[in-house]
Design an enzyme around this catalytic site. Sequence first.
Site, PDB file in Angstrom:
ATOM      1  N   GLU A 231       0.812  -1.182  -0.139  1.00  0.00           N
ATOM      2  CA  GLU A 231       0.063   0.120  -0.135  1.00  0.00           C
ATOM      3  C   GLU A 231       0.833   1.163  -0.187  1.00  0.00           C
ATOM      4  O   GLU A 231       1.709   1.372   1.004  1.00  0.00           O
ATOM      5  CB  GLU A 231      -0.791  -0.196   1.362  1.00  0.00           C
ATOM      6  CG  GLU A 231      -2.159   0.816   1.076  1.00  0.00           C
ATOM      7  CD  GLU A 231      -1.920   2.137   1.628  1.00  0.00           C
ATOM      8  OE1 GLU A 231      -1.137   2.954   0.963  1.00  0.00           O
ATOM      9  OE2 GLU A 231      -2.132   2.486   2.846  1.00  0.00           O
ATOM     10  N   CYS A 268      -2.218   7.868   4.667  1.00  0.00           N
ATOM     11  CA  CYS A 268      -2.323   7.314   2.947  1.00  0.00           C
ATOM     12  C   CYS A 268      -3.361   7.939   2.240  1.00  0.00           C
ATOM     13  O   CYS A 268      -3.444   8.102   1.206  1.00  0.00           O
ATOM     14  CB  CYS A 268      -2.469   5.992   3.124  1.00  0.00           C
ATOM     15  SG  CYS A 268      -1.095   5.078   3.987  1.00  0.00           S
TER      16      CYS A 268
END
Lengths: 494, 494
Positions: A231, A268
């Site tokens: 990720e 994120c």
Amino acid sequence: MDQTKEILDAYVQKAVDAFQFLKRTTVQERAALMHAVADAIEALDDQLLNLAHEESALPMPRLQGEKARTVGQWRSYGDAVAKGTYLDARIDRADAEKGKNDIRKYSIGLGPVLVFGASNFPFAFSTAGGDTASAIGAGCPVLVKAHPGHPKTSQLMADTISKAVKKFGWPEGVFGHVAGDRVAGTQTLLGAYLTAHPGIQAVGFTGSQQGGKALVAVAAGREVPIPVFAEMGSVNPVFALPQLLEKNAAELAQQYVGSLTLGTGQFCTNPGIVVALAGAAFDRFKEAVQEAIAEAKPTAMLHSGIAKNYAEKKQTATAHEDVTVLAQSATDADASQGQPTVAWTSGRAFLSDAQLSEEVFGPFALLVEAESTEQLLAIAKSLEGQLTATVAATEEDLEANAALVSILQDKVGRLLFNGMPTGVEVVYAMQHGGPFPATSDPRFTSVGPDAVKRFVRPIAFQNWPENSLPAELKSSNPLQLTRVVDGVYTAAAL
Amino acid sequence: MDQTKEILDAYVQKAVDAFQFLKRTTVQERAALMHAVADAIEALDDQLLNLAHEESALPMPRLQGEKARTVGQWRSYGDAVAKGTYLDARIDRADAEKGKNDIRKYSIGLGPVLVFGASNFPFAFSTAGGDTASAIGAGCPVLVKAHPGHPKTSQLMADTISKAVKKFGWPEGVFGHVAGDRVAGTQTLLGAYLTAHPGIQAVGFTGSQQGGKALVAVAAGREVPIPVFAEMGSVNPVFALPQLLEKNAAELAQQYVGSLTLGTGQFCTNPGIVVALAGAAFDRFKEAVQEAIAEAKPTAMLHSGIAKNYAEKKQTATAHEDVTVLAQSATDADASQGQPTVAWTSGRAFLSDAQLSEEVFGPFALLVEAESTEQLLAIAKSLEGQLTATVAATEEDLEANAALVSILQDKVGRLLFNGMPTGVEVVYAMQHGGPFPATSDPRFTSVGPDAVKRFVRPIAFQNWPENSLPAELKSSNPLQLTRVVDGVYTAAAL
């Protein structure tokens, strides 16, 4: 401290051996371990919070919240594992007349999983984070490579998990923990060495594009390639549509800056870009963002390297000839802090330089002003894969902008109607994973109980005797799982 | 005929455009198309069978069966798509008190899929085969690269699908079909060119290890990597255990040779290796296999290249100093045929040379005689990834050989208790995909309705208005799908 090849090999071998044990455990046995780990983490006192605060500079309330989230992940993933939602259990019974065999399928663990701790979530995405919980839930031993940003926190979490494993009488190799940068005496990166190790069957990673892509390349170059779930973050664009902007420019600006500066922008899902049509409403939004940014206080970043990186990337972005800084926090940041900043650019400039769509990890916003709806659509089309996109809109806006929504669908893992993308809920329906390069594999999520699915593969048993079938597939259905039997969902025994 | 780059690009562009249409269709609309394709294939008269017979040398009864299987795949995958089993639809409702948002997730198509036709199933795994059906079911346009072994059959199938698409008024690019070897005027292989094309989002392939691995490498080297689902075959070992062998050596031999020679051994699940403990029972089995092989008639292979390849690989295998040919068909094969052959080797020899575990595509059996249970286990451990393994056993054998079963679990996608691995049933519980190099990705199946899962990724909608949600996720549940709502399976409207 760097580890020798022999020590690393021994860790992997322990995990390989433990897999032979873990693969015979039932979903409910693993769920019990996961609850025990949750209880043990919950019981850790301020020592944990203090260590993490020292090592990560994250404020205590945030760490308390993250600890609760981490405990919640172990419990909710455990509950989901016990329910077997991720198993995709299917039974097709024999039919002698049609010459059909009895075939039963469920999901088993891939084998030892290498987990890389992340810097920005010392609990929830690190040693005891979601990757570790979901891999163990899947029936995979875990070997964690500790993140160097919070070694003591990592060690305490590792000890906590190992103790729970020991209390269950399970093999030590169910959970392993190594720290270090290189393989001792070599230039080989420890993470690359373990990713290439034949005993490792999958990798979980949360971090930079550079790091994630490197691991993907190592895994693809193996004799037997393995999946890497990296990720790697994204800019998470917000598209502010006309009617909503007309009604709520100031409110949206407040909400936006709140999300942008949360945790010093170190998420994120931090919304780094806003795109809207030029006009009076967008001007009001810009002014309100400027004011909110000026009022926002610089806060500490995770470590000095991240703060330096933020300052440099922001400098590069704002030095661009077509970018204008609109405002920054009225308070000067010191070297350890991230200074909230908002800049502006034209849609045309944004489209002509891909560098402007790159993530600046921290509280930096770029407001992109589109000349026309066509240009706004072109901007959406130009984006790389994203974890999220947000449409700030009224329902009428949404219906009038179906073309935009359609483009965004191809770009993201999660689409939001208003609200902000930070605050990734740990629920079944969460999708935390988007098209490359947001993640290396958008077919999976790293948050929510479906994260377990990353670490399994199906196996089918044909005409297998009831006594020798795994409990999950027995006709008697002792674990009371919902299974697809002859094409129909049922929790019944057969 | 080789195609120019411009023509190939135009095919991909049509698929890219068609994806924008397909992604807005519901599962039930796609299921309707799939049933229409099934009906249209079913309605094809002897022209189809005759073409395929001429081009593949497969006997008419086999082709009739394969046609029915192909029609059945389109229908059963269509039914499964309509039911949404592959969608993994999850809804977590908002909870204002807990600050929880409404989040809903389902699976959408990855985008245009490149499908390579296979030589050994001109219907079921070629132009109109399972990859095409499952990709269209997932909502992905398909571009087929026709297998050169049966170009006319492929073209007729392609026309049939295209007509159905046209009748539905759907864009032409939903299904495309190209033939050729290279990009015209270049040395670039057409399949590699298309696999590398930015418009292609996934690849389905059934064929050789060499071909599959090459495509995996091309896909991994792209700027945006894509999944390749390559099914590359395996030797599908049969472990004949003592009690069963003692009871049923002759019967097992008959059944085994039947499976081995079925379709001239040209199945991915052809059981090329038998492993058993040395002894009188195994000797009886060997003798019975010898007799059955001697009686078996050589039959035509798909094309002369495959026949030549079989003869060469068999020659290499039997020329090995530790391999003894036990028997071959008493009737000589001509150059187009595969001659059934059985050979013997010791467990020790098998363990000392990996070449002996390589697939010989055709009706070739290697009987491996183990000196001891330890050696038998070592043989199991030494195997690469397999589509299947079969344990020919009594229930007592099975319980006494838990260690063997445990090893085999790590090696295969499907484990059989007696019976033979050929005859891959098209059911939910089927797993046709095993650890590398049997397939490039053992997490997926290429047979059964779950094959659709290869071509999707999840997308989540947060706080999305009911009116704008896809039908699959609406609270009203107009498609009556079973979804996981707040963690519980239900087909209810909310």
